[in-house]
Scaffold this motif. Structure first.
Motif, short mmCIF file in Angstrom:
data_model
loop_
_atom_site.label_atom_id
_atom_site.label_comp_id
_atom_site.label_asym_id
_atom_site.label_seq_id
_atom_site.Cartn_x
_atom_site.Cartn_y
_atom_site.Cartn_z
N LEU A 76 0.84 -1.20 0.00
CA LEU A 76 0.00 0.00 0.00
C LEU A 76 0.88 1.25 0.00
O LEU A 76 1.78 1.38 0.84
N ILE A 77 0.60 2.14 -0.94
CA ILE A 77 1.25 3.45 -0.99
C ILE A 77 0.27 4.47 -0.42
O ILE A 77 -0.86 4.59 -0.91
N VAL A 78 0.68 5.18 0.61
CA VAL A 78 -0.18 6.17 1.26
C VAL A 78 0.28 7.56 0.84
O VAL A 78 1.31 8.04 1.29
N CYS A 79 -0.51 8.18 -0.05
CA CYS A 79 -0.15 9.51 -0.55
C CYS A 79 -0.43 10.60 0.48
O CYS A 79 0.31 11.58 0.58
N SER A 80 -1.51 10.45 1.23
CA SER A 80 -1.87 11.38 2.29
C SER A 80 -2.93 10.71 3.14
O SER A 80 -3.65 9.82 2.66
N HIS A 81 -3.05 11.12 4.38
CA HIS A 81 -3.95 10.40 5.29
C HIS A 81 -4.42 11.31 6.42
O HIS A 81 -3.78 12.32 6.74
N GLU A 82 -5.53 10.92 7.02
CA GLU A 82 -6.08 11.61 8.17
C GLU A 82 -5.80 10.84 9.45
O GLU A 82 -5.56 11.42 10.51
N GLY A 118 0.90 36.00 4.24
CA GLY A 118 -0.03 34.94 4.62
C GLY A 118 0.19 33.71 3.77
O GLY A 118 1.04 33.70 2.88
N TYR A 119 -0.56 32.66 4.05
CA TYR A 119 -0.47 31.48 3.19
C TYR A 119 -1.80 30.76 3.10
O TYR A 119 -2.67 30.88 3.98
N CYS A 120 -1.97 30.03 1.98
CA CYS A 120 -3.18 29.25 1.71
C CYS A 120 -2.81 27.78 1.76
O CYS A 120 -1.79 27.37 1.18
N ILE A 121 -3.64 26.98 2.38
CA ILE A 121 -3.31 25.57 2.58
C ILE A 121 -4.56 24.71 2.39
O ILE A 121 -5.69 25.19 2.58
N GLY A 122 -4.35 23.47 2.01
CA GLY A 122 -5.49 22.57 1.81
C GLY A 122 -6.17 22.17 3.10
O GLY A 122 -7.39 22.07 3.17
N ARG A 123 -5.37 21.90 4.11
CA ARG A 123 -5.91 21.55 5.43
C ARG A 123 -4.86 21.86 6.48
O ARG A 123 -3.66 21.88 6.20
N MET A 124 -5.30 22.10 7.71
CA MET A 124 -4.39 22.49 8.77
C MET A 124 -3.71 21.29 9.43
O MET A 124 -2.65 21.42 10.02
N THR A 125 -4.34 20.12 9.33
CA THR A 125 -3.78 18.93 9.96
C THR A 125 -2.88 18.19 8.97
O THR A 125 -2.84 18.51 7.80
N GLY A 126 -2.17 17.18 9.45
CA GLY A 126 -1.31 16.39 8.59
C GLY A 126 0.15 16.77 8.75
O GLY A 126 0.49 17.91 9.07
N THR A 127 1.04 15.82 8.53
CA THR A 127 2.48 16.02 8.72
C THR A 127 3.01 17.16 7.87
O THR A 127 3.73 18.04 8.35
N ASN A 128 2.68 17.16 6.57
CA ASN A 128 3.19 18.20 5.67
C ASN A 128 2.66 19.58 6.05
O ASN A 128 3.38 20.57 6.00
N SER A 129 1.39 19.64 6.42
CA SER A 129 0.78 20.92 6.80
C SER A 129 1.41 21.47 8.07
O SER A 129 1.63 22.68 8.20
#
Length: 325
Positions: free
Chosen positions: A119-125, A178-189
Motif C-alpha cells: 500500500l502506498i499512502v499519498c496522504s492520510h487523516e 499569509g499562506y493558503c493551505i489545503g488543510r491544517m492537519t497532517g504532517t506536511n501541513s
C-alpha cells in the motif's frame, strides 16, 4: 482452457516472454507486454493468472490511498506510480478517501486480508500509530517524512520548501505574509506551519492567524481567498499558496476586480502547474511524478528482496521566479 502456449501464439511472442510478463519481470518491451495482456483478456486467461499469483504468494496488486483523484498534486503522483506499476506488471487499486478515516481503514484492512501486496499512502487523516499497526501485514510506503515507526518513506521536505519561498518574499521586502493551505492537519501541513512561524519571527514579524486561509484545494477556492482578503482591515501583501490551481484562481479573480498583482498582492504557488507558467506565477516546483515512481519502486524492492530495513528518500524542490512573486 487456454494455456501459456496459446497466449504466446496469440500475442506473437515466445513462451518465455509470456512467462516474464505474467510474473512481473521488468525487462520486456512495452509493445510485447501490451500484446501479452491483450491475449490474456481475449483468451480469458484470468483463472490461470490467479493460479500463478497463488503459486507466487502475490496478487500483483498494489493499493494507493489518496484523498482526491482529481487534484493535480495527487494526479501527478498517481501518474508516476502507474508508470512503474505497468513496468513491473502490477495493477493498482485506488482508494479515494476524502480524508475519511473509515475509508482509510478499509484500505488497510484490504492489505491485512492479503487482497493486495502493498500500500502506498499519498496522504492520510488517521494517525501514524494507526498505520503502524498494519506494518506487519505488508509493505506500506508513506509519501511524507515520518521519523516514527520505521516506515518506508519518499518525501518532499515541505518545511525547507516553505522556508525557501518565504525568505524570498522577505527579501523582496514583504512582512505581512499569509499562506493558503489545503488543510491544517497532517504532517506536511504542520511542517509548513512551523516554517511560516519560524521565518516570520526571524524577520521580526508576529504571525497572524487571520492571514492563513484553510481548505484551499481547487481553482475556485482562489475567488474565496480574494473575497476574504478584500474584506480585511490589515491585509497581507503576499500569499504563499500550496497549490498553483488555487494561486491561478487568486490571480484571475484579483485581475477581474482590479487588484494589481504583484504590486498590491504578491503570489507564490506550489507545483509548477502549466497554469502557473501561463499566468506568470512564481512557483515552487515539486517532483510529484518522481515521488510516485520512487514510492512504487520501494514497494517493488521490498517485495522482491524482503528487505524491510527502513529507507527514507528525500526529493528536491526548486523555486521558479516569474512576474507575480
Amino acid at each position: 482452457m487456454a494455456n501459456i502456449r496459446d497466449l504466446a501464439k496469440e500475442a506473437g511472442v515466445s513462451v518465455a516472454t509470456v512467462s516474464r510478463v505474467l510474473n512481473g519481470y521488468p525487462y520486456v518491451s512495452e509493445e510485447k507486454r501490451k500484446a501479452v495482456w491483450e491475449a490474456v483478456e481475449k483468451l480469458n486467461y484470468s483463472k490461470n493468472i490467479q493460479a500463478v499469483h497463488l503459486a507466487k504468494g502475490r496478487t500483483m496488486i498494489v493499493g494507493v490511498m489518496l484523498p482526491y483523484i482529481h487534484h493535480p498534486y495527487f494526479s501527478a503522483v498517481i501518474e508516476g506510480i502507474s508508470k512503474e506499476a505497468l513496468r513491473y506488471g502490477y495493477q493498482l487499486l485506488l482508494f479515494q478517501t476524502n480524508y475519511d478515516v473509515e475509508k482509510e481503514l478499509e484500505a488497510l484492512e484490504r492489505l491485512r486480508m492479503k487482497q493486495m501486496d502493498g500500500l502506498i499512502v499519498c496522504s492520510h487523516e488517521a494517525g501514524l500509530e494507526v498505520l503502524a499497526a498494519y506494518q506487519e501485514e505488508g509493505p506500506i510506503v508513506l509519501c511524507e517524512q515520518a521519523e516514527e515507526y520505521d516506515f518506508f518513506t519518499v518525501y518532499i521536505d515541505h518545511y525547507r520548501a516553505f522556508v525557501k519561498a518565504l525568505r524570498y518574499l522577505v527579501h523582496k521586502g514583504h512582512r505581512r505574509i499569509g499562506y493558503c493551505i489545503g488543510r491544517m492537519t497532517g504532517t506536511n501541513s504542520q511542517a509548513r506551519g512551523a516554517a511560516y512561524r519560524d521565518v516570520l519571527r526571524e524577520a521580526g514579524v508576529i504571525p497572524q492567524r487571520q492571514w492563513i486561509f484553510d481548505r484551499c484545494l481547487f481553482l475556485e477556492d482562489g475567488k474565496r481567498v480574494i473575497e476574504q482578503w478584500v474584506a480585511m482591515e490589515e491585509r497581507p501583501s503576499a500569499l504563499l499558496v500550496t497549490s498553483d490551481q488555487v494561486a491561478a484562481g487568486i490571480v484571475l479573480e484579483a485581475q477581474r476586480i482590479g487588484v494589481r498583482i504583484p504590486e498590491e498582492l504578491a503570489i507564490i504557488g506550489f507545483d509548477n502547474d502549466p497554469l502557473a507558467e501561463l499566468l506568470g506565477i512564481t512557483t515552487v516546483a515539486l517532483p510529484h511524478f518522481a515521488l510516485g515512481e520512487k514510492a512504487f519502486r520501494l514497494i517493488h524492492h521490498w517485495l522482491e528482496t524482503g528487505n524491510v530495513h527502513r529507507k527514507q528518500i528525500e526529493l528536491p524542490t526548486q523555486l521558479i521566479i516569474r512576474t507575480t512573486g
